[in-house]
Design a protein around this motif. Structure first.
Motif, PDB file in Angstrom:
ATOM      1  N   GLY A 180       0.801  -1.214   0.000  1.00 11.18           N
ATOM      2  CA  GLY A 180       0.000   0.000   0.000  1.00 11.18           C
ATOM      3  C   GLY A 180       0.836   1.266   0.000  1.00 11.18           C
ATOM      4  N   SER A 181       2.003   1.205   0.644  1.00 13.70           N
ATOM      5  CA  SER A 181       2.869   2.395   0.707  1.00 13.70           C
ATOM      6  C   SER A 181       3.476   2.746  -0.645  1.00 13.70           C
ATOM      7  N   TRP A 182       3.351   1.841  -1.627  1.00 14.97           N
ATOM      8  CA  TRP A 182       3.899   2.098  -2.956  1.00 14.97           C
ATOM      9  C   TRP A 182       2.863   2.658  -3.916  1.00 14.97           C
ATOM     10  N   ARG A 183       1.637   2.785  -3.496  1.00 19.83           N
ATOM     11  CA  ARG A 183       0.571   3.159  -4.417  1.00 19.83           C
ATOM     12  C   ARG A 183       0.841   4.481  -5.133  1.00 19.83           C
ATOM     13  N   ASP A 184       1.428   5.416  -4.417  1.00 14.69           N
ATOM     14  CA  ASP A 184       1.675   6.738  -5.004  1.00 14.69           C
ATOM     15  C   ASP A 184       3.131   6.936  -5.400  1.00 14.69           C
ATOM     16  N   ARG A 185       3.907   5.859  -5.410  1.00 14.17           N
ATOM     17  CA  ARG A 185       5.320   5.960  -5.763  1.00 14.17           C
ATOM     18  C   ARG A 185       5.518   5.691  -7.248  1.00 14.17           C
ATOM     19  N   ALA A 186       6.499   6.346  -7.837  1.00 16.67           N
ATOM     20  CA  ALA A 186       6.823   6.145  -9.249  1.00 16.67           C
ATOM     21  C   ALA A 186       8.130   5.354  -9.339  1.00 16.67           C
ATOM     22  N   PHE A 187       8.036   4.080  -9.716  1.00 14.29           N
ATOM     23  CA  PHE A 187       9.212   3.257  -9.930  1.00 14.29           C
ATOM     24  C   PHE A 187       9.559   3.256 -11.415  1.00 14.29           C
ATOM     25  N   GLY A 188      10.790   2.911 -11.720  1.00 16.62           N
ATOM     26  CA  GLY A 188      11.219   2.760 -13.102  1.00 16.62           C
ATOM     27  C   GLY A 188      11.870   1.406 -13.285  1.00 16.62           C
ATOM     28  N   PHE A 189      11.426   0.635 -14.272  1.00 17.19           N
ATOM     29  CA  PHE A 189      11.958  -0.700 -14.541  1.00 17.19           C
ATOM     30  C   PHE A 189      12.512  -0.751 -15.958  1.00 17.19           C
ATOM     31  N   VAL A 190      13.773  -1.134 -16.079  1.00 17.85           N
ATOM     32  CA  VAL A 190      14.437  -1.163 -17.378  1.00 17.85           C
ATOM     33  C   VAL A 190      14.117  -2.464 -18.092  1.00 17.85           C
ATOM     34  N   ALA A 191      13.572  -2.358 -19.303  1.00 21.65           N
ATOM     35  CA  ALA A 191      13.247  -3.528 -20.115  1.00 21.65           C
ATOM     36  C   ALA A 191      14.472  -3.964 -20.902  1.00 21.65           C
ATOM     37  N   THR A 192      14.359  -5.122 -21.558  1.00 13.58           N
ATOM     38  CA  THR A 192      15.481  -5.656 -22.333  1.00 13.58           C
ATOM     39  C   THR A 192      15.885  -4.746 -23.480  1.00 13.58           C
ATOM     40  N   ASP A 193      14.940  -3.953 -23.993  1.00 15.55           N
ATOM     41  CA  ASP A 193      15.270  -3.044 -25.094  1.00 15.55           C
ATOM     42  C   ASP A 193      15.776  -1.688 -24.602  1.00 15.55           C
ATOM     43  N   GLY A 194      15.925  -1.558 -23.286  1.00 15.74           N
ATOM     44  CA  GLY A 194      16.446  -0.315 -22.732  1.00 15.74           C
ATOM     45  C   GLY A 194      15.396   0.703 -22.348  1.00 15.74           C
ATOM     46  N   SER A 195      14.146   0.460 -22.710  1.00 15.04           N
ATOM     47  CA  SER A 195      13.085   1.388 -22.342  1.00 15.04           C
ATOM     48  C   SER A 195      12.775   1.251 -20.846  1.00 15.04           C
ATOM     49  N   VAL A 196      12.137   2.255 -20.296  1.00 18.19           N
ATOM     50  CA  VAL A 196      11.817   2.254 -18.872  1.00 18.19           C
ATOM     51  C   VAL A 196      10.297   2.290 -18.716  1.00 18.19           C
ATOM     52  N   ALA A 197       9.778   1.340 -17.912  1.00 19.53           N
ATOM     53  CA  ALA A 197       8.337   1.236 -17.696  1.00 19.53           C
ATOM     54  C   ALA A 197       8.006   1.457 -16.223  1.00 19.53           C
ATOM     55  N   ALA A 198       6.729   1.675 -15.953  1.00 26.08           N
ATOM     56  CA  ALA A 198       6.288   1.957 -14.586  1.00 26.08           C
ATOM     57  C   ALA A 198       6.128   0.704 -13.745  1.00 26.08           C
ATOM     58  N   VAL A 199       6.019  -0.456 -14.403  1.00 26.13           N
ATOM     59  CA  VAL A 199       5.904  -1.730 -13.691  1.00 26.13           C
ATOM     60  C   VAL A 199       6.822  -2.741 -14.363  1.00 26.13           C
ATOM     61  N   PRO A 200       7.202  -3.818 -13.675  1.00 25.52           N
ATOM     62  CA  PRO A 200       8.023  -4.862 -14.306  1.00 25.52           C
ATOM     63  C   PRO A 200       7.317  -5.460 -15.518  1.00 25.52           C
ATOM     64  N   SER A 201       8.077  -6.149 -16.348  1.00 24.86           N
ATOM     65  CA  SER A 201       7.550  -6.597 -17.640  1.00 24.86           C
ATOM     66  C   SER A 201       6.667  -7.835 -17.569  1.00 24.86           C
ATOM     67  N   THR A 202       6.741  -8.617 -16.495  1.00 24.88           N
ATOM     68  CA  THR A 202       5.951  -9.844 -16.392  1.00 24.88           C
ATOM     69  C   THR A 202       5.315  -9.949 -15.013  1.00 24.88           C
ATOM     70  N   VAL A 203       4.301 -10.800 -14.917  1.00 26.76           N
ATOM     71  CA  VAL A 203       3.652 -11.040 -13.627  1.00 26.76           C
ATOM     72  C   VAL A 203       4.658 -11.624 -12.639  1.00 26.76           C
ATOM     73  N   GLY A 204       5.511 -12.555 -13.113  1.00 28.62           N
ATOM     74  CA  GLY A 204       6.507 -13.164 -12.243  1.00 28.62           C
ATOM     75  C   GLY A 204       7.470 -12.150 -11.654  1.00 28.62           C
ATOM     76  N   ARG A 205       7.862 -11.183 -12.450  1.00 31.85           N
ATOM     77  CA  ARG A 205       8.776 -10.161 -11.957  1.00 31.85           C
ATOM     78  C   ARG A 205       8.077  -9.201 -11.000  1.00 31.85           C
TER      79      ARG A 205
END
Length: 211
Positions: free
Chosen positions: A49-74
């Motif tokens: 719950g403490s992460w609801r308003d947080r902005a994370f950055g996750f680096v994908a294999t192509d170098g792009s950055v997304a707000a959530v990890p690329s897979t459910v497992g991750r």
């Protein structure tokens, strides 16, 4: 010395973020995410719950950055380590702050990557991106390269470190400690790896955990 033999033994012998508590929480998170159709949906289901308003950055294999990890497992792997994530970001920022005097650029944001869990368990940690003699880490290490470290601590480091990268990091830490120069820029780096988090790059600041 500030850090004795037991300090290194404890930090170089850790489970690196994959102990029993982690596995129990991951099982609970995985169960909660059963049926999730996307990583975004899984994030809504299991992010603290403490992460609801947080902005994370996750680096994908192509170098792009997304707000959530690329897979459910991750998503499950990341959300199962809330303490490691929170403490890891704090340690990484402290590391950079201590390295500013050695040429590092101040960083406010942290980006995350994933490393195969089977490699992590084997001791093959994520590689760190270096820039030769211009690396702030290399510069800081060179300043104390002549500092004498107790042979017992050297043996402990060489015996317990998971790979050659950790040998270098721990030895740099021990040399700074032996030189009695503060703040020791390698202390937060050793603590970071003991949390199960690896440094990938200083600029931009990137960290990695097992997926």
């Amino acid at each position: 010395m500030l850090f004795g033999l037991e300090w290194y033994r404890a930090r170089l012998s850790t489970t690196h973020g994959t102990d029993g508590a982690f596995h129990a929480l991951r099982a609970e998170k995985r169960s909660r995410c059963e049926g999730a159709q996307s990583a975004e949906e899984a994030w809504e289901l299991c992010a603290p719950g403490s992460w609801r308003d947080r902005a994370f950055g996750f680096v994908a294999t192509d170098g792009s950055v997304a707000a959530v990890p690329s897979t459910v497992g991750r998503v499950v792997a990341f959300c199962s380590r809330p303490e490691s994530i929170e403490t890891g970001e704090t340690l990484a920022r402290e590391l950079v702050a201590r390295l500013v005097a050695h040429g590092a650029e101040a960083q406010s944001s942290v980006r995350w990557r994933f490393w195969p869990e089977d490699l992590w368990k084997m001791g093959a940690l994520p590689p760190m991106r270096w820039s030769g003699e211009e690396s702030p880490l290399v510069r800081a290490g060179a300043l104390v390269k002549e500092a004498a470290v107790e042979p017992a601590i050297v043996r402990e480091i060489e015996t317990r470190s998971r790979d050659r990268l950790m040998v270098s990091i721990a030895l740099w830490c021990a040399r700074w400690d032996a030189a009695r120069v503060e703040p020791n820029p390698f202390e937060p780096l050793v603590e970071l790896y003991a949390m199960g988090v690896a440094l990938v790059a200083l600029s931009p600041l990137e960290l990695a955990i097992a997926d």
